[in-house]
Write an enzyme that holds these catalytic residues in place. Structure first.
Site, mmCIF file in Angstrom:
data_model
loop_
_atom_site.group_PDB
_atom_site.id
_atom_site.type_symbol
_atom_site.label_atom_id
_atom_site.label_comp_id
_atom_site.label_asym_id
_atom_site.label_seq_id
_atom_site.Cartn_x
_atom_site.Cartn_y
_atom_site.Cartn_z
ATOM 1 N N LYS A 144 22.092 -3.701 18.593
ATOM 2 C CA LYS A 144 20.935 -4.616 18.516
ATOM 3 C C LYS A 144 21.138 -5.858 19.389
ATOM 4 C CE LYS A 144 19.852 -1.380 15.972
ATOM 5 N NZ LYS A 144 19.217 -0.242 16.693
ATOM 6 N N ASP A 169 13.282 -0.312 18.248
ATOM 7 C CA ASP A 169 13.450 -0.076 16.807
ATOM 8 C C ASP A 169 14.209 -1.251 16.181
ATOM 9 O OD1 ASP A 169 15.160 2.334 14.684
ATOM 10 O OD2 ASP A 169 13.274 1.264 14.378
#
Ligand SMILES: O=C(NCCCCc1cc2cnccc2s1)c1cc(-c2ccc(F)cc2)cc(O)c1O
Ligand SMILES: [Mg+2]
Length: 214
Positions: A144, A169
């Site tokens: 991330k 996502d």
């Protein structure tokens, strides 16, 4: 020796999905994750949003960052037009080995090129190594804290064109605050948030869809 969760997921696909039928592969993984063991696939709820973006973009060239076991790779590839291709990067060799077998079981091996390695190493090599021009769609689902640096890297490497779509996502959970801050405030992108839930849970999560304006 003890099996891993991806290996148990693969066994569930072999036991419950029909070879050559991508939808049955997706269903078998979702059932495994709901009834047996949670796993970090995009899942069925966010997967439907992914499906709608893929069918809207109808991409000829897709880049996926973060294969894991190939669940989203299969969902995307099963919707691609003929001759369209997806390049997917996976860092973990054990996960990549499972993903290759799940992709093969779905019968989508021709449409998918799985590369083992890190995005930082491979993004600068995609043009020379695979003759890629630009990507119509990029699905971000890897580390991330790499979403932002890798987006800047893709811009620098000329892998995005006016109209390229980025779909990210987990922008809420686990969260990608720096990426969201950049992409929502940059004049070079137009962004839209799709509210949903973390796969197989009631925890809030969502997808961020961004159009590169060139
Ligand atoms: O970490 C996640 N996905 C990334 C795995 C990174 C591996 C790679 C790095 C890399 C680098 N270069 C190229 C390819 C790749 S692949 C992830 C985690 C959760 C989650 C986990 C626990 C929890 F309690 C709540 C949510 C949910 C998700 O949907 C995820 O996607
Ligand atoms: Mg994810």
């Amino acid at each position: 020796t003890q099996s891993t969760r991806p290996q148990r997921m693969l066994a569930a696909v072999h036991n419950n999905a029909t070879r050559g039928d991508p939808r049955s592969v997706v269903k078998a993984i979702d059932q495994f994750c709901r009834q047996k063991e949670w796993a970090m696939n995009i899942g069925d709820e966010k997967g439907c949003i992914l499906d709608s973006v893929v069918s809207e973009v109808n991409p000829a060239m897709v880049l996926e960052l973060g294969t894991y076991c190939g669940y989203s790779t299969v969902r995307i590839a099963s919707q691609l037009p003929p001759h369209a291709k997806i390049i997917t990067l996976e860092f973990n060799p054990q996960n990549a080995a499972v993903a290759r077998q799940i992709i093969a079981w779905a019968g989508l091996g021709e449409k998918i090129k799985l590369i083992e390695g890190s995005s930082g190493d491979w993004i600068p090599k995609l043009k020379e190594q695979f003759g890629v021009d630009t990507f119509d769609l990029v699905f971000l689902d890897h580390w991330k804290d790499r979403y932002l640096p890798d987006t800047k890297l893709m811009e620098e490497c000329g892998l995005l064109r006016k109209g390229s779509i980025l779909l990210a996502d987990n922008v809420i959970c686990p969260g990608t605050p720096e990426y969201l801050e950049y992409i929502r405030n940059s004049p070079r992108y137009k962004s839209q948030y799709f509210k949903s839930h973390l796969e197989y849970t009631r925890v809030e999560d969502g997808l961020e869809k961004s159009i590169f304006l060139g």
